[in-house]
Design an enzyme around this catalytic site. Structure first.
Site, PDB file in Angstrom:
ATOM      1  N   THR A 128      16.526  17.768  14.110  1.00 20.19           N
ATOM      2  CA  THR A 128      17.110  17.528  12.783  1.00 20.19           C
ATOM      3  C   THR A 128      18.585  17.915  12.690  1.00 20.19           C
ATOM      4  O   THR A 128      19.162  17.873  11.594  1.00 20.19           O
ATOM      5  CB  THR A 128      16.337  18.328  11.708  1.00 20.19           C
ATOM      6  OG1 THR A 128      16.393  19.729  12.034  1.00 20.19           O
ATOM      7  CG2 THR A 128      14.888  17.879  11.634  1.00 20.19           C
ATOM      8  N   LYS A 129      19.204  18.276  13.801  1.00 13.70           N
ATOM      9  CA  LYS A 129      20.590  18.729  13.750  1.00 13.70           C
ATOM     10  C   LYS A 129      21.554  17.559  13.609  1.00 13.70           C
ATOM     11  O   LYS A 129      21.214  16.404  13.861  1.00 13.70           O
ATOM     12  CB  LYS A 129      20.927  19.545  15.005  1.00 13.70           C
ATOM     13  CG  LYS A 129      20.172  20.869  15.093  1.00 13.70           C
ATOM     14  CD  LYS A 129      20.523  21.798  13.946  1.00 13.70           C
ATOM     15  CE  LYS A 129      19.960  23.203  14.101  1.00 13.70           C
ATOM     16  NZ  LYS A 129      18.509  23.285  13.896  1.00 13.70           N
ATOM     17  N   ASN A 130      22.790  17.870  13.193  1.00 10.15           N
ATOM     18  CA  ASN A 130      23.813  16.840  12.989  1.00 10.15           C
ATOM     19  C   ASN A 130      24.130  16.074  14.267  1.00 10.15           C
ATOM     20  O   ASN A 130      24.558  14.923  14.220  1.00 10.15           O
ATOM     21  CB  ASN A 130      25.094  17.467  12.445  1.00 10.15           C
ATOM     22  CG  ASN A 130      24.894  18.115  11.087  1.00 10.15           C
ATOM     23  OD1 ASN A 130      23.802  18.082  10.523  1.00 10.15           O
ATOM     24  ND2 ASN A 130      25.942  18.716  10.547  1.00 10.15           N
ATOM     25  N   LEU A 131      23.975  16.729  15.396  1.00 12.66           N
ATOM     26  CA  LEU A 131      24.100  16.121  16.718  1.00 12.66           C
ATOM     27  C   LEU A 131      22.798  16.451  17.435  1.00 12.66           C
ATOM     28  O   LEU A 131      22.467  17.628  17.580  1.00 12.66           O
ATOM     29  CB  LEU A 131      25.310  16.719  17.440  1.00 12.66           C
ATOM     30  CG  LEU A 131      25.713  16.192  18.813  1.00 12.66           C
ATOM     31  CD1 LEU A 131      26.126  14.729  18.723  1.00 12.66           C
ATOM     32  CD2 LEU A 131      26.858  17.016  19.383  1.00 12.66           C
ATOM     33  N   TYR A 171      18.669  20.323  18.261  1.00 15.75           N
ATOM     34  CA  TYR A 171      17.279  20.106  17.857  1.00 15.75           C
ATOM     35  C   TYR A 171      17.154  18.804  17.049  1.00 15.75           C
ATOM     36  O   TYR A 171      18.150  18.244  16.587  1.00 15.75           O
ATOM     37  CB  TYR A 171      16.798  21.317  17.053  1.00 15.75           C
ATOM     38  CG  TYR A 171      15.419  21.201  16.475  1.00 15.75           C
ATOM     39  CD1 TYR A 171      14.303  21.196  17.308  1.00 15.75           C
ATOM     40  CD2 TYR A 171      15.225  21.095  15.103  1.00 15.75           C
ATOM     41  CE1 TYR A 171      13.019  21.088  16.774  1.00 15.75           C
ATOM     42  CE2 TYR A 171      13.953  20.989  14.559  1.00 15.75           C
ATOM     43  CZ  TYR A 171      12.860  20.972  15.405  1.00 15.75           C
ATOM     44  OH  TYR A 171      11.597  20.852  14.879  1.00 15.75           O
TER      45      TYR A 171
END
Length: 384
Positions: free
Chosen positions: A187-190, A185
């Protein structure tokens, strides 16, 4: 009269996508296949290598991955899946979508993660699986959950949406479970804006999920495109959960930056914690020994102040912040249609009333950390 727009001083999140990702997308555009193809397969191979797992399937979302895993394990109507109320609603809705019933248990008071002792007590003859959520990036106690699962013949499916880089007791996601599900998604780290993946070491389970990912069809577009035999058959029921080459292209360059970005988030987390430890009324979720935290979110729990008032005042100062999470069982749908009520899971409810996620991303300047903590401290003094 339209609402006035508050200028953002410190955003909650800012991605670091750029020229590498644009070049990767351009390469896909020059090729013949935009949907699931060779770029997706390259991402799956790289992500499996990163996790140390045999198989990865790239999907449209973590929600879809959770749904696929449940279906491939034969979990459906009449079955129960134990999970946590301290999560995004998708964890529980995937269980419902599979036809099973989510059974919530309370969480650890210092981490917000699933409480293994509560899991043991909730097992019934209808229980088929346990679905832990690695909240904020800290892995649950997978050793304890594996022991419980083995003693009752249950499957383990990890919601690892926050935990690409996480490790605990030397264990990575999908190592102690049938499958681990990830989110890409915005805002995720990936990230690729929207997307997900599923990792497993179980080859037979992987083959079943591969069918479920695309309508139960026995041949992918790529295999049909590369073969003189263009036919296919629908051999089982399936859904539309396959990732396209476009999202995979966005993800691939980021894998090379994951370690450096994690180092930067660790630095920012330490700076936040150093400053926040001196702010009265702020409690920080605990970590665990022998853990590598994925540092997906920088979350605080406000012990006395009205969280919603603090959130509104921070936003009024142009500081982005969100709530992760209000407990699932207290959302309108779960109250109205499934009969949940306040008081059923007091620890999760305590956290849900007090939790606040602050701005946090690898490119965040350290002076913005200080700006956020100063603003939070001033607001808490105003409200005391």
């Amino acid at each position: 009269m339209a609402d006035s727009v508050i200028p953002t001083v410190v955003p909650f999140h800012r991605h670091d996508l750029g020229e590498e990702e644009l070049a990767a997308i351009a390469e896909v555009f020059r090729g013949p296949i935009l949907t699931t193809g060779a770029t997706v397969e390259r991402f799956e191979s790289r992500f499996a290598e990163l996790l140390g797992r045999r198989h990865v399937l790239a999907t449209t979302s973590c929600t879809g991955s959770l749904h696929m895993a449940l279906l491939a394990l034969g979990i459906g109507p009449g079955d129960e899946v134990i999970t946590t109320p301290m999560t995004f609603v998708a964890t529980a809705s995937a269980i419902i979508e599979a036809g099973a019933s989510p059974v919530f248990v309370d969480v650890e008071p210092d981490t917000g993660n699933l409480d293994a002792a509560a899991v043991e007590a909730a097992v019934t003859e209808r229980t088929r699986a346990i679905m832990p959520v690695h909240l904020y990036g800290l892995m649950c106690d997978m050793k304890a959950l594996r022991r419980i699962a083995d003693s009752h013949g249950l499957a383990l499916i990890e919601d690892a949406a926050h935990c690409v880089e996480g490790m605990r007791d030397g264990i990575r996601p999908a190592e102690y479970s049938a499958a681990a599900c990830f989110s890409f998604y915005a805002t995720k780290n990936l990230t690729c804006g929207e997307g997900g993946a599923l990792a497993t070491d179980d080859t037979a389970l992987y083959e079943r999920m591969k069918l479920i990912r695309l309508h139960g069809i026995d041949r992918s577009l790529l295999s049909r495109h590369n073969s003189i035999q263009g036919g296919w058959d629908m051999v089982s029921m399936g859904w539309k959960y396959n990732m396209s080459n476009i999202e995979a292209a966005i993800l691939l360059p980021q894998i090379d930056r994951l370690a450096a970005n994690l180092d930067r988030r660790e630095q920012l987390s330490k700076r936040y914690r150093t400053l926040l430890e001196t702010v009265p009324g702020v409690r920080l979720p605990a970590s665990r020994p022998d853990s590598r935290h994925a540092h997906h979110l920088l979350t605080v729990w406000l012990e006395h102040a009205d969280r919603d008032e603090v959130l509104a005042r921070l936003r009024a100062r142009g500081i982005g912040c969100v709530v992760n999470y209000r407990p699932v069982h207290l959302t309108e749908y779960f109250r109205r249609d499934l009969g949940y009520r306040e008081g059923m899971f007091p620890v999760a409810e305590w956290i849900g009333r007090r939790t606040l996620s602050l701005p946090f991303y690898p490119g965040m300047p350290e002076e913005d950390v200080e700006r956020v903590v100063t603003a939070l401290s001033e607001i808490l003094r105003e409200l005391s």
